[in-house]
Design a protein around this motif. Structure first.
Motif, short mmCIF file in Angstrom:
data_model
loop_
_atom_site.label_atom_id
_atom_site.label_comp_id
_atom_site.label_asym_id
_atom_site.label_seq_id
_atom_site.Cartn_x
_atom_site.Cartn_y
_atom_site.Cartn_z
N ILE A 1 74.12 5.87 69.40
CA ILE A 1 72.85 6.59 69.42
C ILE A 1 71.89 5.96 68.42
O ILE A 1 72.25 5.67 67.28
CB ILE A 1 73.06 8.09 69.09
CG1 ILE A 1 73.92 8.75 70.19
CG2 ILE A 1 71.73 8.81 68.95
CD1 ILE A 1 74.27 10.20 69.90
N ASN B 1 83.98 10.25 77.96
CA ASN B 1 82.89 9.37 77.47
C ASN B 1 83.36 7.95 77.18
O ASN B 1 82.86 7.28 76.28
CB ASN B 1 82.24 9.96 76.22
CG ASN B 1 81.42 11.20 76.52
OD1 ASN B 1 81.11 11.47 77.68
ND2 ASN B 1 81.07 11.96 75.50
N SER C 1 78.94 8.39 70.19
CA SER C 1 77.86 8.74 69.26
C SER C 1 77.49 7.59 68.34
O SER C 1 76.40 7.59 67.75
CB SER C 1 78.28 9.96 68.42
OG SER C 1 79.45 9.66 67.66
N THR D 1 68.38 11.87 74.23
CA THR D 1 69.22 10.96 73.45
C THR D 1 68.97 9.52 73.87
O THR D 1 68.85 9.22 75.06
CB THR D 1 70.70 11.31 73.64
OG1 THR D 1 70.91 12.67 73.28
CG2 THR D 1 71.58 10.41 72.78
N ASN E 1 78.16 11.67 78.50
CA ASN E 1 77.50 12.97 78.64
C ASN E 1 76.85 13.34 77.31
O ASN E 1 77.53 13.48 76.29
CB ASN E 1 78.51 14.05 79.03
CG ASN E 1 79.12 13.76 80.40
OD1 ASN E 1 78.39 13.54 81.36
ND2 ASN E 1 80.44 13.74 80.48
N ASP E 2 75.54 13.48 77.33
CA ASP E 2 74.82 13.88 76.12
C ASP E 2 73.55 14.60 76.56
O ASP E 2 73.19 14.62 77.74
CB ASP E 2 74.49 12.68 75.25
CG ASP E 2 74.46 13.04 73.77
OD1 ASP E 2 75.23 12.44 73.00
OD2 ASP E 2 73.68 13.93 73.40
N LYS E 3 72.85 15.18 75.59
CA LYS E 3 71.69 16.00 75.91
C LYS E 3 70.48 15.11 76.23
O LYS E 3 70.36 13.98 75.72
CB LYS E 3 71.36 16.94 74.76
CG LYS E 3 71.05 16.27 73.44
CD LYS E 3 70.80 17.31 72.38
CE LYS E 3 70.47 16.68 71.03
NZ LYS E 3 71.56 15.86 70.49
#
Length: 850
Positions: A842, A829, A839, A632, A627-629
């Motif tokens: 990314i 996640n 993260s 990304t 789950n990320d914005k």
């Protein structure tokens, strides 16, 4: 046809001077020349694409390019020799610039060349086809998509039919009330001239704008006069053609068994469209016909135990029964067909069917054969004997069309693919209408042995209303007094005589050279290709050899040949060859089914976004969400040894839903092969390949195959993209299309890995770290928050995790509905399952390699 500059479809730097389509039809044989000229207005060299969609039944005969007063002409070669020439001539790292695509009626020819600043290029493509008569009409179809305004745009068609023209109609899908008067049609007794040539202003979508109205199909339909005789025979330069379609014959009653797939994969729209089509088909049955309904899944049932006469009451009862058929269970195709065969045999044995009638089975399925294909074909063939005909309708892209095609041809019938679309019901009805009205059975056209040789097929199972039998051959005796044809069949007997065109019309402009000889060659090649699929091995080999020899002799691009075009030299490279191949239905199916026949799909990202690691050895799967914005970008695969890198970018819903949630998906992927110097970007609209400072674009709206030395691409229209990297891994990207007006959701992509074992042990990334397996244990199964989703304890990577048993969807085999796969869901996640934190994966851009 279309011109596409490499970097921008609507670039003002490419000016299209002319698009001219010149078609000559002489005795149903169409010769089409498409000529286009474009100017690179930029002050730097620019890559320009030329695209043409042509009928599937056509053979390309020539392609050339004129650049700065130099011509580059295609050469037809045996497919394997062309491939070796290509591989020898192209240095490592270059890509093929030719695309072959397939649709319902059309396939695409595409080529690109690098044009110097302020220079012209002229493309000339020639193709030929024998027009087939269907439902009483011949069709000349021209697809035009110039993409921009054209200074000189012209479609010209000249038709000459010595029998005389009974009707000629011309229309286009893009014709407005303003454009309609621009279609000029002149028809005399035997000739027709149709032209369409709008000015630049008339092409505009609106005053002052650059958009064009010209986008779609220009269609001419016509038929010829038919005397009350046994056909029309024409002779030109020592070759003859015989067209046989008597105008007035009583229809032959038919005994038809409809074998209908109702297995689970037919659920939803397919089943609904099948029911709608069957209701319309039953209404069209003649009272002298007999019929039966045999729905099948893993169990075969029948509406009634024997064939029933098509009285109004029986048809009404059958329609009520059809409304109750629903999808369920697994497939049992062969048992359904064999049951239909038994019903027809029993009807004959008990004399309940008219003596002069035809027996047929119409199979409608989206499935695969039950067992081994050869065994199934053999079972059906031995049961049917030599009197029944089998017609197979394959529903959707996933059906084994090649199997259905062979099985139907071996049993006096034909196959047809039914495309999954809103008009599938009409497609089903249309096919039925073609075979619904047999006029003659066991038709045999006999020609004097001492007058002809090299005959094409001259005996036919049946002749349907609205169709036509065509036979061609070479004359050995020019004495026409000896050229009498005998036509035999159930319901007709008589003779036909011939006329020599060469003597009657020696200088007629409509006679283009040796057109009847080329018609004979075209027909012989088509029939040899069909024979190469069925029968004994020596028959197949001889048919293949004959088709190849004639394809080369007559300069046709067929499934056995390729056309090699050498592109002009550039500043840094020698001439780069391109190969044009013909993508057949069977080839297309083989390319698609590589994914589902013994190939491991090991790692998946699809959905919200859902990561799934399939572990076939354990019959299990692991899954987790990230789950990320939106915006990304995550690294999915990174293999330092091979140089392969894959990144994916997240997109979100159009807006937050009333319940306060916003789903996220993957909206684009970047695939990099650093060693080979190839980059591929895929989003929900298009795909772009970057190599050697060049860019090649493909659209999801096409079905296309692109073959290069380092990367092969296969696009299935609005469905999936298969990416095969040289000597390495395969990826499949699935397009999920959402209703365009959906208030929240949007189109998104899924990513599937094939042959992941080919990557090195050092491969990593959110997916890559699992390519070589993962060890874990699950114990302590206990009730979870949801009664259908129990919790358990997983021991993995030295950690103890709480996991939940759930379900995810695998869309690799069923793009539309997906297949539910059970998996252990890792929360937060994927923490504890993946190395590090989410993260950590990314990255800054789709093509970063840091």
């Amino acid at each position: 046809m279309a011109f596409l500059p490499c970097s921008d479809v609507l670039s003002p730097q490419v000016e299209v001077h002319s698009v001219i389509v010149d078609c000559t039809v002489t005795s149903r044989f169409a010769h089409t020349v498409m000529t286009s000229k474009a100017l690179n207005k930029a002050n730097v060299p620019q890559e320009i694409f030329f695209e043409v969609e042509l009928p599937k039944t056509a053979f390309i005969t020539n392609f050339s390019m004129e650049i700065e007063n130099r011509f580059y002409v295609g050469e037809i070669k045996e497919k394997e020799k062309a491939k070796k020439q290509y591989e020898k001539a192209v240095s490592s790292g270059q890509t093929a610039g030719l695309v072959k695509a397939s649709g319902r009626k059309m396939e695409k020819f595409s080529v690109s060349v690098n044009i110097a600043a302020e220079s012209n290029v002229t493309f000339i493509l020639t193709y030929e086809e024998l027009l087939q008569r269907k439902l009483g009409l011949y069709e000349v179809l021209t697809r035009v998509k110039p993409k921009s305004l054209v200074q000189e745009f012209k479609i010209v068609t000249n038709i000459y039919e010595p029998q005389g023209l009974s009707s000629v109609d011309a229309h286009a899908t893009f014709l407005s009330n303003d454009l309609l008067p621009l279609v000029e049609k002149t028809v005399s007794d035997k000739k027709a001239h149709i032209s369409f040539s709008p000015t630049t202003d008339q092409q505009r979508k609106c005053p002052g704008c650059d958009g064009t109205l010209i986008d779609g199909d220009f269609i001419i339909k016509y038929d010829v006069n038919r005397e009350k005789n046994l056909g029309d025979i024409q002779i030109v330069n020592g070759y003859f053609v015989h067209f046989f379609a008597p105008p007035v014959l009583p229809r032959v009653p038919k005994n038809v068994v409809f074998v209908i797939d109702r297995s689970g994969s037919m659920s939803g729209t397919k089943m609904q469209q099948t029911r709608e089509a069957m209701l319309a088909i039953l209404k069209d049955l003649d009272e002298e016909d007999h019929f039966a309904l045999v729905p099948f899944d893993s169990v075969t049932e029948v509406w009634k135990e024997s064939l029933t006469k098509a009285t109004k009451q029986n048809v009404s009862d059958a329609m009520n029964y059809i409304r109750t058929i629903d999808a369920r269970g697994s497939t049992g195709m062969t048992s359904g067909v064999l049951r239909g065969i038994d019903m027809l045999k029993k009807g004959r044995q008990e004399n309940r069917l008219p003596e002069r009638s035809t027996d047929m089975i119409i199979l409608l399925t989206d499935g695969m054969p039950d067992g081994g294909k050869l065994m199934e074909c053999s079972n059906v063939g031995s049961a049917m004997g030599e009197k029944m005909s089998l017609y197979c309708l394959g529903f959707g892209n996933d059906v084994d069309y090649n199997f259905l095609d062979v099985m139907s041809r071996e049993n006096r019938g034909m196959a047809r693919r039914i495309y999954e679309a809103s008009d599938a019901t009409l497609q089903l009805q249309g096919f039925y209408e073609e075979v619904a009205s047999p006029l003659l059975l066991d038709v045999d056209l006999r020609y004097p042995d001492n007058a002809v040789d090299f005959l094409t097929t001259n005996n036919f199972v049946q002749l349907f209303n609205g169709s036509e039998i065509v036979v061609a051959g070479r004359l050995t005796d020019n004495n026409l007094d000896n050229f009498l044809v005998e036509v035999l069949g159930q319901g007709v007997k008589g003779q036909a005589s011939a006329l020599d065109w060469t003597a009657m019309y020696p200088n007629d402009e409509y006679i283009f050279g040796d057109f009847i000889e080329r018609l004979w060659a075209y027909l012989t090649i088509q029939q040899s290709l069909e024979k190469s699929k069925t029968g004994e091995s020596d028959v197949k080999a001889n048919a293949t050899a004959k088709a190849l020899e004639m394809s080369l002799d007559y300069h046709f691009v067929t499934p056995l040949t390729s056309m090699v075009v050498t592109k002009p030299e550039t500043e840094n490279k020698t001439g780069e060859p391109l190969i044009a191949n013909k993508l057949t239905e069977a080839t297309f199916f083989q390319l698609r089914t590589m994914l589902s026949s013994g190939v491991l799909l090991s790692s998946i990202v699809d959905g919200d976004p859902h990561f799934m690691i399939e572990l076939p050895d354990r019959h299990d799967a692991l899954c987790f969400n990230i789950n990320d914005k939106p915006g990304t970008i995550f690294n999915l695969v990174s293999d330092p040894e091979s140089g392969i890198v894959v990144h994916g970018q997240i997109i979100g819903d159009k807006k937050i839903s009333p319940d306060g949630t916003m789903n996220t998906y993957f909206g684009s992927f970047g695939i990099i092969h650093q060693t080979l110097g190839v980059r591929l970007e895929v989003n929900t609209q298009e795909m772009s390949v970057f190599q050697d400072n060049k860019q090649v674009k493909l659209l999801w709206s096409d079905t296309a195959a692109v073959k290069g030395l380092n990367m092969d691409l296969l696009v299935t229209k609005d469905r999936s993209l298969t990416v095969t990297l040289k000597d390495s891994v395969k990826f499949v990207i699935v397009l999920h299309k959402v209703w365009a007006k959906h208030p929240y959701h949007r189109d998104y992509l899924g990513f599937y890995t094939v042959d992941s074992h080919l990557l090195s042990p050092s491969v990593h990334g959110l997916l890559g770290q699992f390519y070589h397996g993962i060890e874990y244990e699950v114990t302590g199964l206990r009730p979870g928050e949801h009664p259908d989703k129990p919790d358990a304890t997983m021991y993995v990577k030295g950690r103890e995790l709480n996991v939940t048993r759930g379900w995810q969807r695998d869309f690799s085999r069923d793009v539309k509905n997906g297949e539910r796969v059970p998996c252990w869901f890792i929360h937060s996640n994927g923490t504890g399952l993946i190395d590090g934190d989410a993260s950590d994966y990314i990255v800054s851009s789709l093509f970063t390699t840091d």
